[in-house]
Design a protein around this motif. Sequence first.
Motif, PDB file in Angstrom:
ATOM      1  N   ILE A 153       0.808  -1.222   0.000  1.00 48.16           N
ATOM      2  CA  ILE A 153       0.000   0.000   0.000  1.00 48.16           C
ATOM      3  C   ILE A 153       0.841   1.273   0.000  1.00 48.16           C
ATOM      4  O   ILE A 153       0.358   2.332  -0.391  1.00 48.16           O
TER       5      ILE A 153
ATOM      6  N   CYS B   9      -7.126   1.967  10.998  1.00 49.32           N
ATOM      7  CA  CYS B   9      -5.903   1.890  10.172  1.00 49.32           C
ATOM      8  C   CYS B   9      -5.590   3.213   9.478  1.00 49.32           C
ATOM      9  O   CYS B   9      -6.474   3.845   8.902  1.00 49.32           O
ATOM     10  N   ILE B  10      -4.317   3.626   9.525  1.00 49.01           N
ATOM     11  CA  ILE B  10      -3.911   4.859   8.818  1.00 49.01           C
ATOM     12  C   ILE B  10      -3.071   4.528   7.574  1.00 49.01           C
ATOM     13  O   ILE B  10      -2.390   5.385   7.032  1.00 49.01           O
ATOM     14  N   LYS B  11      -3.102   3.266   7.157  1.00 50.06           N
ATOM     15  CA  LYS B  11      -2.466   2.806   5.904  1.00 50.06           C
ATOM     16  C   LYS B  11      -0.972   3.163   5.843  1.00 50.06           C
ATOM     17  O   LYS B  11      -0.489   3.686   4.846  1.00 50.06           O
ATOM     18  N   CYS B  12      -0.263   2.829   6.903  1.00 49.71           N
ATOM     19  CA  CYS B  12       1.177   3.103   6.912  1.00 49.71           C
ATOM     20  C   CYS B  12       1.962   1.964   6.290  1.00 49.71           C
ATOM     21  O   CYS B  12       3.114   2.132   5.901  1.00 49.71           O
ATOM     22  N   GLY B  13       1.383   0.772   6.262  1.00 43.71           N
ATOM     23  CA  GLY B  13       2.070  -0.388   5.664  1.00 43.71           C
ATOM     24  C   GLY B  13       3.072  -1.066   6.584  1.00 43.71           C
ATOM     25  O   GLY B  13       3.712  -2.046   6.190  1.00 43.71           O
TER      26      GLY B  13
ATOM     27  N   CYS C 296       2.692  -2.985   9.125  1.00 39.10           N
ATOM     28  CA  CYS C 296       2.397  -4.392   9.448  1.00 39.10           C
ATOM     29  C   CYS C 296       2.848  -5.320   8.320  1.00 39.10           C
ATOM     30  O   CYS C 296       3.194  -6.472   8.549  1.00 39.10           O
TER      31      CYS C 296
ATOM     32  N   ILE D  73      -3.211  -6.502   7.765  1.00 38.48           N
ATOM     33  CA  ILE D  73      -4.453  -5.701   7.804  1.00 38.48           C
ATOM     34  C   ILE D  73      -5.406  -6.166   6.690  1.00 38.48           C
ATOM     35  O   ILE D  73      -6.622  -6.278   6.912  1.00 38.48           O
TER      36      ILE D  73
ATOM     37  N   CYS E 195       1.967  -1.727  14.994  1.00 36.78           N
ATOM     38  CA  CYS E 195       0.896  -0.875  14.451  1.00 36.78           C
ATOM     39  C   CYS E 195       0.794   0.447  15.226  1.00 36.78           C
ATOM     40  O   CYS E 195       0.614   0.452  16.435  1.00 36.78           O
ATOM     41  N   PRO E 196       0.893   1.579  14.517  1.00 34.90           N
ATOM     42  CA  PRO E 196       0.889   2.872  15.214  1.00 34.90           C
ATOM     43  C   PRO E 196      -0.434   3.217  15.886  1.00 34.90           C
ATOM     44  O   PRO E 196      -0.460   4.099  16.748  1.00 34.90           O
ATOM     45  N   VAL E 197      -1.513   2.544  15.487  1.00 31.02           N
ATOM     46  CA  VAL E 197      -2.802   2.843  16.138  1.00 31.02           C
ATOM     47  C   VAL E 197      -3.288   1.641  16.966  1.00 31.02           C
ATOM     48  O   VAL E 197      -4.454   1.542  17.317  1.00 31.02           O
TER      49      VAL E 197
ATOM     50  N   LEU F 107      -4.137  -6.859  15.437  1.00 32.01           N
ATOM     51  CA  LEU F 107      -4.253  -7.623  14.188  1.00 32.01           C
ATOM     52  C   LEU F 107      -4.186  -9.130  14.380  1.00 32.01           C
ATOM     53  O   LEU F 107      -5.028  -9.867  13.874  1.00 32.01           O
TER      54      LEU F 107
HETATM   55  S1  SF4 Z   1       0.444  -1.142  10.819  1.00 31.41           S
HETATM   56 FE1  SF4 Z   1      -1.610  -0.609  11.557  1.00 31.41          FE
HETATM   57  S2  SF4 Z   1      -2.019   1.399  10.683  1.00 31.41           S
HETATM   58 FE2  SF4 Z   1      -0.284   0.574   9.548  1.00 31.41          FE
HETATM   59  S3  SF4 Z   1      -1.215  -0.442   7.735  1.00 31.41           S
HETATM   60 FE3  SF4 Z   1      -0.988  -2.002   9.312  1.00 31.41          FE
HETATM   61  S4  SF4 Z   1      -2.941  -1.986  10.409  1.00 31.41           S
HETATM   62 FE4  SF4 Z   1      -2.853  -0.081   9.239  1.00 31.41          FE
END
Ligand code: SF4
Length: 457
Positions: free
Chosen positions: A147, A302-306, A308, A331, A361-363, A367
């Motif tokens: 992503i 999720c903030i789509k940081c990638g 994970c 995710i 995961c930053p938030v 998972l």
């Molecule tokens: S680490 Fe957390 S915030 Fe980042 S993509 Fe994965 S689930 Fe989303």
Amino acid sequence: MSRHSRKAKRFLADTNRATWHDETLWMVRNKRDRAAELVDEWEALRQQASDIKEQALENMPRYVREFKEAAILNGAIVMEAPDDVIMRGYIDTILRGNGALRVVKSKSMLTEECGLNEYLIKQGFNVVDTDLGECIMQLRKEPPSHIVLPAIHLRKEEIGETFHSHLGTEAGASDPTYLTQAARQYLRQQFLSAQAAITGVNFAVAETGTVVVCTNEGNADMGVHAAPIQIHCMSIEKIIPRTTDLGVFTRLLARSATGQAITTYTSHYRTPKAGGKMYIILVDNGRNERLYHPTSRNTLKCIKCGACMNTCPVYRRSGGHSYEQVIPGPIGSAIAPLRNFRKAAGLPFACSLCGSCTNICPVKINLHEQLYQWRQELNTYRATPLLRRIILKIAARVLSNNTYYRMAGSIGRFFLRHFPWLLKLPMWAWTNGRHLPQPARQTFQQWYARNASKQSK
Ligand code: SF4
């Protein structure tokens, strides 16, 4: 063997690619660690981000309403799309209504999810992805495999071939600077001739009606500034309550994604530019269902940081395309079963349950717990293969009964000692891909019984 396992096997057959894919993503993960270690309050930030998202989810209808009202007051045209079909229809109508046939697009996982490119191209629009990685994937007519790093699975030589066929670069050229300059020339023409720019949205602030877009290439800004029509597509969970919340997320996002202290461009769009029009499309497409699903609700944070994906030992060794989802990795595996549990049934079982994704995961999305939960739900729905369900039933009986457990141990050791090839038959995917140990000559219990009696003498 699940669909994911079959595709992962194919990816792993190219040992060279699989090795550097693994090593490159692990390097990004290490960069993230170094960046996070420099922030003393990192863990507190993660908790704060998770709490803010929790508050946003709990009050979703209120924040959606507040965001809409503020954005309309700013002069934006706001539309709500319950699903992908309506979202595509809105964009088609906007583009036709404004006579915009040439469109530039910055990276947006939502538009990937909604199949926007394919739809618009079929309708006769000229749509160009302007993020470099996305542009490469669009030229190759392939979906992104990550992503944040959409073309991470490709060698520079493969990109050179793609650019040679589509952009006319020199045959055999693979120098990254040369290729990037070629892409830049190509994209500049697209920006200058575009009549509309479509962007994704990283965050939307309810109190001000602002949308915030983060890029490292400035391509969203180029598109929005050059084209008269700007369209921002966002899913409803992108809304955060206040402007003061934003810093929490921007500090976490760049560090978690690439190990940078800050994303190069963090652009705030609030009002249409003079003579231009600004559209914001709020898309649900299954979010409300997720909001009320006990297992999957937290995925909306999720903030789509990638991050994970970068840390996941399975993703790093199987490649993003093996997941067959717009969002791959941990995710993606947690979201997919709710959308199509039969097609995605193999994904939660691909997880090693190591918990690395949850830790990074930053938030603070849980998972690996969700994936564990999904395994049980999928079994209940009978979405898993019959053979696996039978084996698990037998395993449950054996593991809960001491006599059966000992008998199974003796049988297993006998076969492992005398017929190890039986476990390497193609039907046993789990033992097939593993180095099996030589069974011990005696079990611990046998050893203990012998030695304990000697001691007591
Ligand atoms: S680490 Fe957390 S915030 Fe980042 S993509 Fe994965 S689930 Fe989303």
